[in-house]
Write a protein that holds these residues in place. Sequence first.
Motif, PDB file in Angstrom:
ATOM      1  N   ALA A 125       1.021  -1.138  -0.167  1.00 43.87           N
ATOM      2  CA  ALA A 125       0.309  -0.046   0.026  1.00 43.87           C
ATOM      3  C   ALA A 125       0.840   1.248   0.308  1.00 43.87           C
ATOM      4  O   ALA A 125       2.003   1.066   0.115  1.00 43.87           O
ATOM      5  CB  ALA A 125      -1.039   0.012   1.449  1.00 43.87           C
ATOM      6  N   TYR A 126       0.365   2.495  -0.547  1.00 42.61           N
ATOM      7  CA  TYR A 126       1.684   3.565  -0.557  1.00 42.61           C
ATOM      8  C   TYR A 126       1.083   3.895   0.649  1.00 42.61           C
ATOM      9  O   TYR A 126       2.150   4.930   1.489  1.00 42.61           O
ATOM     10  CB  TYR A 126       0.928   4.639  -1.773  1.00 42.61           C
ATOM     11  CG  TYR A 126       1.187   6.010  -1.934  1.00 42.61           C
ATOM     12  CD1 TYR A 126       2.480   5.730  -2.029  1.00 42.61           C
ATOM     13  CD2 TYR A 126       0.692   7.166  -1.224  1.00 42.61           C
ATOM     14  CE1 TYR A 126       3.038   7.226  -2.420  1.00 42.61           C
ATOM     15  CE2 TYR A 126       1.548   8.327  -1.282  1.00 42.61           C
ATOM     16  CZ  TYR A 126       2.611   8.424  -1.734  1.00 42.61           C
ATOM     17  OH  TYR A 126       3.236   9.324  -2.078  1.00 42.61           O
ATOM     18  N   ASP A 127      -0.187   4.315   1.084  1.00 44.09           N
ATOM     19  CA  ASP A 127      -0.540   5.131   2.420  1.00 44.09           C
ATOM     20  C   ASP A 127      -1.404   4.766   3.246  1.00 44.09           C
ATOM     21  O   ASP A 127      -2.002   4.292   2.885  1.00 44.09           O
ATOM     22  CB  ASP A 127      -0.368   6.768   1.567  1.00 44.09           C
ATOM     23  CG  ASP A 127      -0.112   7.956   3.103  1.00 44.09           C
ATOM     24  OD1 ASP A 127       0.087   7.426   4.399  1.00 44.09           O
ATOM     25  OD2 ASP A 127       0.370   8.857   2.961  1.00 44.09           O
ATOM     26  N   TYR A 128      -1.872   5.615   4.262  1.00 40.57           N
ATOM     27  CA  TYR A 128      -2.543   4.989   5.308  1.00 40.57           C
ATOM     28  C   TYR A 128      -3.861   6.167   5.898  1.00 40.57           C
ATOM     29  O   TYR A 128      -2.522   6.729   6.247  1.00 40.57           O
ATOM     30  CB  TYR A 128      -2.730   3.840   6.241  1.00 40.57           C
ATOM     31  CG  TYR A 128      -1.734   4.100   7.215  1.00 40.57           C
ATOM     32  CD1 TYR A 128      -2.637   4.362   8.818  1.00 40.57           C
ATOM     33  CD2 TYR A 128      -0.854   3.997   6.723  1.00 40.57           C
ATOM     34  CE1 TYR A 128      -1.922   5.261  10.196  1.00 40.57           C
ATOM     35  CE2 TYR A 128       0.356   4.403   8.257  1.00 40.57           C
ATOM     36  CZ  TYR A 128      -0.343   5.085   9.286  1.00 40.57           C
ATOM     37  OH  TYR A 128       0.542   5.558  10.435  1.00 40.57           O
ATOM     38  N   VAL A 129      -4.239   6.633   6.117  1.00 35.14           N
ATOM     39  CA  VAL A 129      -5.126   7.322   6.961  1.00 35.14           C
ATOM     40  C   VAL A 129      -6.127   6.783   7.841  1.00 35.14           C
ATOM     41  O   VAL A 129      -6.692   6.191   7.865  1.00 35.14           O
ATOM     42  CB  VAL A 129      -6.371   8.465   5.864  1.00 35.14           C
ATOM     43  CG1 VAL A 129      -6.896   7.640   5.240  1.00 35.14           C
ATOM     44  CG2 VAL A 129      -6.695   9.250   6.679  1.00 35.14           C
TER      45      VAL A 129
END
Length: 480
Positions: A105-109
């Motif tokens: 995955a590129y990022d998380y929020v």
Amino acid sequence: MTDATTPISKGRILVVDDQRNMRATTAMLLHDDGYTVSQAATGEEALAVLAKGQVDLLLTDLKMEPMDGLTLLRRGLEVSPRLQAIMMTAFGSIESAVEAMRLGAYDYVTKPFKDGELRYRVERALERTKLQMAVDNFANQFYQQHNLSALVGRSQAMRELTTRLMRVAQSDATVLIQGESGTGKELVARALHAHSRRSGRPFVPVNCSAISETLLESELFGHAKGAFTGAVKTRRGLFEEADGGTLFIDEVTETSPTFQSKLLRTLQDGEVRRVGESTAMRVDTRIAAATNRDIELEVREKRFRQDLYYRLNVVMLRVPPLRERLEDVPALAEHFLQRSNARSPRARRLSATALEHLMTYNFPGNVRELENLVEQAAALAEADELQPEDFPLRPQSRVLPATTASGLPSADVRAGSPEATGPTLAEVVEEAERRAIVQALERHGVDLARVADELGVSSTTLWRKMKRLNLRPPAGAPRE
């Protein structure tokens, strides 16, 4: 075409969440910001959308049932390896979000998130997508600029071939091109000539297996008037025709020892003597020779002169068979279909199931066989979208998993037995991934960063793939 009043989409986003209100609110926010947004309530729905290849960014919740976000991420990256993904997670699930990033995955929020935070992370992820597209466009321009567009394919084997070709093209070194029938040896020779300093001069091909030995000598060296019955006038040979350019001698191993000795003399002296003449003339001709045989075996069996072999084999270019680069099949099939469409009033297109069907095949006839299959399907299919039944394949040429006793892939993917059934597309892709990773590991050893860079993936993605394929890193390599 988009008219002046239609806003241009900033990117295509798929929002996945099993909570309807959260999914709809997030989709509305992104839609208002100018993105094209799709929605899915389950992982299976999301995979169906991803399979169509129309998503730039996956924005998915982690906690879903029956398929959770991590499983969706893993399967989504298998469908679309360059897909960017942002994971949405509750505050207490940060560990899962970190695991998602390790998987690719590129990022998380973290929920609940502020609108501005989500916008920022989405923009960053899509900027990465644009960068990847720019790199791909640069690669395509490079192929066009250097006259390599005919060498379709971006597999590791083709990248190695074109890199070596580019290096030798600027020199005048004699090149020996080796490859099975139908792999495109003449295309390689033409690309070699097109990028050389001789590109403004003639490229002259001759196929030794298509001409008798007597005529071949006259064809290559020329003849004087009256040299033999039927020689009613003096004729220049192909060595002279290619003066200043490149002479491509195809199937050179099909020639006789007598002819080989005459060819060797010409290559050594840089001079040709027409049949029936006593004086020689100098020629400045670069030689590219090709064979579909094991030329070293031909030398050992005394069917090909060893000294001529060394004269021709200054630089070797090996053209890989199609079964060693099945990942290039979709690009090749599209290339041949577009070329067919340009000559036809009907615009055909390939269905996803047709491509899956083609990638289960071993292609004993190599690229030429694939070209013929596409041409035949385009000519005979009833519908504009080509289906698997439009491509009749030989029953004993299905791709089968091939491994050695150590569990690593064998050098070739052999044709299956008559009772064997074809593998799934996932098995074909997995075998191609395994082979590419093993070959990169052999080249770079413990330097996994270089392995990942060569394969065009992140280090975390490389680790994920090696773990899934049960491949152990070399001794001394840094641990994950």
